[in-house]
Design an enzyme around this catalytic site. Structure first.
Site, PDB file in Angstrom:
ATOM      1  N   GLU A   6      12.482   2.618   1.951  1.00  8.35           N
ATOM      2  CA  GLU A   6      11.747   3.221   3.140  1.00  8.35           C
ATOM      3  C   GLU A   6      12.299   2.748   4.439  1.00  8.35           C
ATOM      4  OE1 GLU A   6       8.941   4.891   2.365  1.00  8.35           O
ATOM      5  OE2 GLU A   6       8.882   4.570   0.359  1.00  8.35           O
ATOM      6  N   PHE A  37       0.773  -1.359  -0.032  1.00  7.38           N
ATOM      7  CA  PHE A  37      -0.182  -0.060   0.026  1.00  7.38           C
ATOM      8  C   PHE A  37       0.852   1.241  -0.069  1.00  7.38           C
ATOM      9  CE2 PHE A  37      -2.453   3.152   2.432  1.00  7.38           C
ATOM     10  CZ  PHE A  37      -3.565   3.501   1.433  1.00  7.38           C
ATOM     11  N   GLY A  38       0.577   2.270  -1.022  1.00  7.42           N
ATOM     12  CA  GLY A  38       1.356   3.516  -1.065  1.00  7.42           C
ATOM     13  C   GLY A  38       0.461   4.589  -0.801  1.00  7.42           C
ATOM     14  N   TYR A  39       0.968   5.635  -0.130  1.00  4.88           N
ATOM     15  CA  TYR A  39       0.110   6.722   0.053  1.00  4.88           C
ATOM     16  C   TYR A  39       0.723   8.081  -0.122  1.00  4.88           C
ATOM     17  CZ  TYR A  39       2.942   6.223   4.113  1.00  4.88           C
ATOM     18  OH  TYR A  39       4.369   6.042   4.924  1.00  4.88           O
ATOM     19  N   GLY A  40       1.995   7.946  -0.420  1.00  4.29           N
ATOM     20  CA  GLY A  40       2.822   9.269  -0.919  1.00  4.29           C
ATOM     21  C   GLY A  40       3.447   9.127  -2.119  1.00  4.29           C
ATOM     22  N   SER A  41       4.831   9.080  -2.242  1.00  7.09           N
ATOM     23  CA  SER A  41       5.516   9.104  -3.292  1.00  7.09           C
ATOM     24  C   SER A  41       5.629   7.530  -4.283  1.00  7.09           C
ATOM     25  CB  SER A  41       7.037   9.441  -3.148  1.00  7.09           C
ATOM     26  OG  SER A  41       7.667   8.432  -2.200  1.00  7.09           O
TER      27      SER A  41
END
Length: 223
Positions: free
Chosen positions: A135, A58-62
């Site tokens: 990350e 799950f990605g929420y930014g870059s």
């Protein structure tokens, strides 16, 4: 330091890891994670993943606009129990001690819409490994399994949430303070404003309007 971009190539060829080591020499608050520590945390996540099954991230930014890893499918997804927030002060990457910036992380409470990426089972170690290198190196994020809702499906995914014990975690910051740091933050990965604008634009492209980000946008000077 020279300008750098996070790409699949700079992750694969060790360029990013080398730069991260350079950061660690002058930024002790990174809480540098050694290769052995990174590998141990990686195995702790994968021990809970069934062998032979694809894995979702799950990605929420870059990650939304620059994933830099191979995936087979992506889908807009809703995560409950966590919200997207500029809560990590940056002295590296998109900031320096002289021009500090802010980075998004998932903080507890609320909900967040982002993108779920599906990695094929046989590619998990390499592709999740690239995300991991990106990350997890500085101790600001912790990896965890979360449940998502995506196009009528319930998915289990790996994501990266803020480490609340990290010295650069910011518990409270006004909209105006947040906007000021985003407007001026700049480092060898580029500006915080670029990061912010790309995130907002790609979320809007998915039909997602993040109210908190819109409040910050209203406080930013015209680009």
């Amino acid at each position: 330091m020279s300008q750098l971009r996070i790409t699949r190539e700079t992750l694969l060829d060790g360029t990013m890891r080398a730069r991260q080591r350079e950061y660690a020499k002058t930024h002790p608050d990174m809480r540098w994670r050694s290769d052995a520590e990174m590998a141990e945390l990686f195995e702790k996540i994968l021990v809970d993943h069934p062998a032979g099954q694809d894995l979702w991230v799950f990605g929420y930014g870059s990650l939304i606009w620059n994933p830099a890893f191979d995936y087979e499918e992506s889908s807009c997804a809703l995560l409950r129990g966590w919200h997207r927030r500029f809560c990590l002060k940056m002295h590296i990457g998109r900031g320096t001690p002289e021009t500090p910036g802010l980075m998004l992380a998932l903080d507890k409470g609320g909900a967040c819409r982002g993108v779920a990426f599906r990695i094929e089972a046989e590619k998990i170690r390499q592709e999740l490994g690239l995300v991991w290198q990106r990350e997890m190196y500085g101790g600001a994020y912790n990896a965890r399994w979360v449940g998502l809702e995506a196009a009528g499906r319930r998915l289990r995914a790996v994501t990266f949430v803020i480490n609340p014990t990290h010295p650069r975690y910011i518990r409270e910051l006004s909209v105006e303070q947040t906007a000021a740091l985003i407007a001026t933050g700049h480092g060898d990965l580029g500006s915080c404003r670029e990061y912010f604008d790309n995130t907002v634009a790609h979320l809007q492209g998915l039909g997602v309007k993040d109210a908190a980000l819109m409040r910050i946008a209203a406080s930013l000077p015209s680009a």
